[in-house]
Design an enzyme around this catalytic site. Structure first.
Site, PDB file in Angstrom:
ATOM      1  N   TRP A 187      42.496  38.801  23.570  1.00 53.30           N
ATOM      2  CA  TRP A 187      42.202  40.096  23.132  1.00 53.30           C
ATOM      3  C   TRP A 187      40.669  40.580  23.366  1.00 53.30           C
ATOM      4  O   TRP A 187      40.667  41.681  23.826  1.00 53.30           O
ATOM      5  CB  TRP A 187      42.439  39.993  21.592  1.00 53.30           C
ATOM      6  CG  TRP A 187      42.036  41.265  20.869  1.00 53.30           C
ATOM      7  CD1 TRP A 187      41.141  41.998  20.178  1.00 53.30           C
ATOM      8  CD2 TRP A 187      42.998  42.597  21.094  1.00 53.30           C
ATOM      9  NE1 TRP A 187      41.327  43.386  20.005  1.00 53.30           N
ATOM     10  CE2 TRP A 187      42.523  43.567  20.388  1.00 53.30           C
ATOM     11  CE3 TRP A 187      44.202  42.857  21.547  1.00 53.30           C
ATOM     12  CZ2 TRP A 187      43.023  44.862  20.230  1.00 53.30           C
ATOM     13  CZ3 TRP A 187      45.084  44.158  21.187  1.00 53.30           C
ATOM     14  CH2 TRP A 187      44.310  45.094  20.830  1.00 53.30           C
ATOM     15  N   GLU A 215      53.699  31.508  18.860  1.00 54.42           N
ATOM     16  CA  GLU A 215      52.687  31.373  17.830  1.00 54.42           C
ATOM     17  C   GLU A 215      51.736  32.740  17.653  1.00 54.42           C
ATOM     18  O   GLU A 215      50.689  32.705  16.968  1.00 54.42           O
ATOM     19  CB  GLU A 215      51.786  30.297  18.446  1.00 54.42           C
ATOM     20  CG  GLU A 215      52.441  29.050  18.193  1.00 54.42           C
ATOM     21  CD  GLU A 215      51.769  27.846  19.140  1.00 54.42           C
ATOM     22  OE1 GLU A 215      50.343  27.942  19.187  1.00 54.42           O
ATOM     23  OE2 GLU A 215      52.307  26.962  19.446  1.00 54.42           O
ATOM     24  N   THR A 216      52.240  33.966  18.291  1.00 56.58           N
ATOM     25  CA  THR A 216      51.432  34.746  18.488  1.00 56.58           C
ATOM     26  C   THR A 216      52.293  36.097  17.733  1.00 56.58           C
ATOM     27  O   THR A 216      53.173  36.608  18.105  1.00 56.58           O
ATOM     28  CB  THR A 216      50.887  35.340  19.763  1.00 56.58           C
ATOM     29  OG1 THR A 216      50.367  34.050  20.303  1.00 56.58           O
ATOM     30  CG2 THR A 216      49.818  36.334  19.602  1.00 56.58           C
ATOM     31  N   HIS A 218      52.760  39.881  16.868  1.00 56.37           N
ATOM     32  CA  HIS A 218      52.631  41.004  17.637  1.00 56.37           C
ATOM     33  C   HIS A 218      52.328  40.865  19.049  1.00 56.37           C
ATOM     34  O   HIS A 218      51.704  41.394  19.653  1.00 56.37           O
ATOM     35  CB  HIS A 218      51.798  42.004  17.161  1.00 56.37           C
ATOM     36  CG  HIS A 218      51.551  42.101  15.739  1.00 56.37           C
ATOM     37  ND1 HIS A 218      52.633  42.721  15.009  1.00 56.37           N
ATOM     38  CD2 HIS A 218      50.790  41.783  14.560  1.00 56.37           C
ATOM     39  CE1 HIS A 218      52.435  42.606  13.583  1.00 56.37           C
ATOM     40  NE2 HIS A 218      51.170  41.985  13.653  1.00 56.37           N
ATOM     41  N   ARG A 257      52.269  25.534  33.991  1.00 53.97           N
ATOM     42  CA  ARG A 257      51.703  26.584  34.926  1.00 53.97           C
ATOM     43  C   ARG A 257      49.855  26.373  34.808  1.00 53.97           C
ATOM     44  O   ARG A 257      49.234  26.951  35.582  1.00 53.97           O
ATOM     45  CB  ARG A 257      51.786  28.059  34.383  1.00 53.97           C
ATOM     46  CG  ARG A 257      53.322  28.432  34.479  1.00 53.97           C
ATOM     47  CD  ARG A 257      53.311  29.667  33.777  1.00 53.97           C
ATOM     48  NE  ARG A 257      55.159  29.453  33.673  1.00 53.97           N
ATOM     49  CZ  ARG A 257      55.826  30.290  32.894  1.00 53.97           C
ATOM     50  NH1 ARG A 257      55.129  31.223  32.260  1.00 53.97           N
ATOM     51  NH2 ARG A 257      56.966  29.974  32.935  1.00 53.97           N
TER      52      ARG A 257
HETATM   53  C1  DLZ Z   1      45.241  35.675  16.842  1.00 49.87           C
HETATM   54  C2  DLZ Z   1      45.507  35.047  18.259  1.00 49.87           C
HETATM   55  C3  DLZ Z   1      46.920  34.581  18.085  1.00 49.87           C
HETATM   56  C4  DLZ Z   1      47.834  34.582  16.810  1.00 49.87           C
HETATM   57  N1  DLZ Z   1      47.453  33.893  19.235  1.00 49.87           N
HETATM   58  C5  DLZ Z   1      46.468  34.070  20.167  1.00 49.87           C
HETATM   59  C6  DLZ Z   1      47.137  33.449  21.367  1.00 49.87           C
HETATM   60  O1  DLZ Z   1      48.099  32.906  21.569  1.00 49.87           O
HETATM   61  N2  DLZ Z   1      46.251  33.409  22.637  1.00 49.87           N
HETATM   62  C7  DLZ Z   1      44.947  33.983  22.370  1.00 49.87           C
HETATM   63  O2  DLZ Z   1      44.279  33.936  23.567  1.00 49.87           O
HETATM   64  N3  DLZ Z   1      44.561  34.671  21.281  1.00 49.87           N
HETATM   65  C8  DLZ Z   1      45.389  34.437  20.329  1.00 49.87           C
HETATM   66  N4  DLZ Z   1      44.805  35.137  19.011  1.00 49.87           N
HETATM   67  C9  DLZ Z   1      43.457  35.574  19.040  1.00 49.87           C
HETATM   68  C10 DLZ Z   1      43.076  36.982  19.367  1.00 49.87           C
HETATM   69  O3  DLZ Z   1      43.024  36.852  21.088  1.00 49.87           O
HETATM   70  C11 DLZ Z   1      41.797  37.602  19.019  1.00 49.87           C
HETATM   71  O4  DLZ Z   1      40.819  36.627  19.642  1.00 49.87           O
HETATM   72  C12 DLZ Z   1      41.594  37.561  17.665  1.00 49.87           C
HETATM   73  O5  DLZ Z   1      42.741  38.393  17.112  1.00 49.87           O
HETATM   74  C13 DLZ Z   1      40.298  38.072  17.131  1.00 49.87           C
HETATM   75  O6  DLZ Z   1      40.010  39.504  17.755  1.00 49.87           O
END
Ligand code: DLZ
Length: 289
Positions: A187, A215-216, A218, A257
């Site tokens: 993000w 695992e994510t 949304h 990958r």
């Molecule tokens: C919160 C979150 C989740 C659930 N999954 C991932 C993921 O699979 N890959 C990733 O790079 N980041 C994930 N994050 C973190 C968010 O990208 C972000 O760092 C947090 O929501 C804080 O803004």
């Protein structure tokens, strides 16, 4: 109608089989289907074009298979580095220099395994009669890069980072010209990338992250926003941003990958960044003639 012609070569031993497979994989040949049975196994490599040729008169000075390529010098370099790491300097005696042929091309011969000569060749003027395309090359010498890498799923992103660094250094980038910027998760990649691009201090940015669907929460929304914002940063700043954010269902797929099975997307993202940085320079220097 003829569908394919397969050129079968008995490898002779398991060790020779492994070395030949490793050599062609190192040169970037696309793997074919191959097979594994009790009595035999086969590894195959695909070529986009092939022809069956019979010659009357002067033959090319090669005893082996002829493979036409587009970047002869790069293939020669890759063959040299493979031989060095799979046999040391001694093995280099199985690699010839690139020489002119009698058919307006250049050629070299290599024996990745003794008794298996392959000759690679390219036309001296491949553009003769064709419209000229402007494209970037893969030399990173004198260029500066930023790698923006997410810490989330570090088991994957560290491997992507290794792949990206490998591509940059193999392409001639200086270690001092590569800035690594770590952010918490995918993000956060676009904001960091945009800040670096806006500072005007790099030729290209490589973005690396890993989003796992399972695992994510949304997942789609996050992925779309990350992809859109990285693209937007690229458009707003004009600095090439390559996209190395993996989006996978499972950790296993992501590992594949990140260097296990299906190449390393970090390496690929870095190669794309180098090419785009090079193309941008060429366009800034006057573009197509
Ligand atoms: C919160 C979150 C989740 C659930 N999954 C991932 C993921 O699979 N890959 C990733 O790079 N980041 C994930 N994050 C973190 C968010 O990208 C972000 O760092 C947090 O929501 C804080 O803004």
């Amino acid at each position: 109608m003829i569908k394919t012609i397969s050129f079968l070569r008995p490898a002779g031993s398991a060790a020779a089989y492994d070395r030949l497979a490793s050599f062609f994989a190192a040169l970037g040949f696309a793997p074919g289907r191959g097979w594994q049975e009790q009595s035999s196994r086969g590894v195959s490599f695909l070529v986009p074009l092939a022809n069956l040729e019979f010659v009357d008169g002067q033959m090319p000075s090669t005893a082996g298979t002829l493979i036409e390529v587009t970047s002869l010098d790069a293939i020669h370099q890759a063959a040299e580095s493979w031989l060095r790491s799979n046999g040391g300097d001694q093995a280099l005696s199985r690699l010839s220099a690139i020489e002119d042929t009698h058919w307006k091309s250049r050629l070299f011969t290599v024996e990745p395994e003794p008794g298996f000569p392959f000759s690679f060749w390219a036309l001296t003027d491949p553009l003769k009669g064709k419209p000229v395309a402007l494209e970037g090359d893969l030399s990173a010498e004198g260029m500066r890069f930023a790698i923006v890498v997410a810490r989330w799923n570090a088991v994957i992103t560290d491997r992507l980072l290794d792949g990206a660094l490998d591509a940059l250094q193999r392409s001639g980038a200086d270690r001092g010209d590569i800035a690594i910027i770590r952010v918490p998760g995918s993000w956060e990649i676009p904001a960091a990338a945009h800040a670096v691009a806006g500072a005007g201090i790099v030729d290209a940015i490589i973005t690396l992250g890993c989003l796992l669907r399972g695992e994510t929460a949304h997942y789609e929304a996050i992925y779309n926003e990350v992809a859109r914002s990285i693209g937007q940063s690229q458009q707003q700043t004009g600095v090439p941003h390559s996209f190395g954010v993996l989006t996978c269902d499972t950790l296993e797929q992501a590992l594949d990958r990140a260097g296990i099975k299906s190449g390393n997307k970090g390496f690929e993202a870095a190669a794309a960044a180098i090419e785009m940085a090079s193309l941008r320079r060429k366009l800034q220097q006057g573009g197509p003639a």
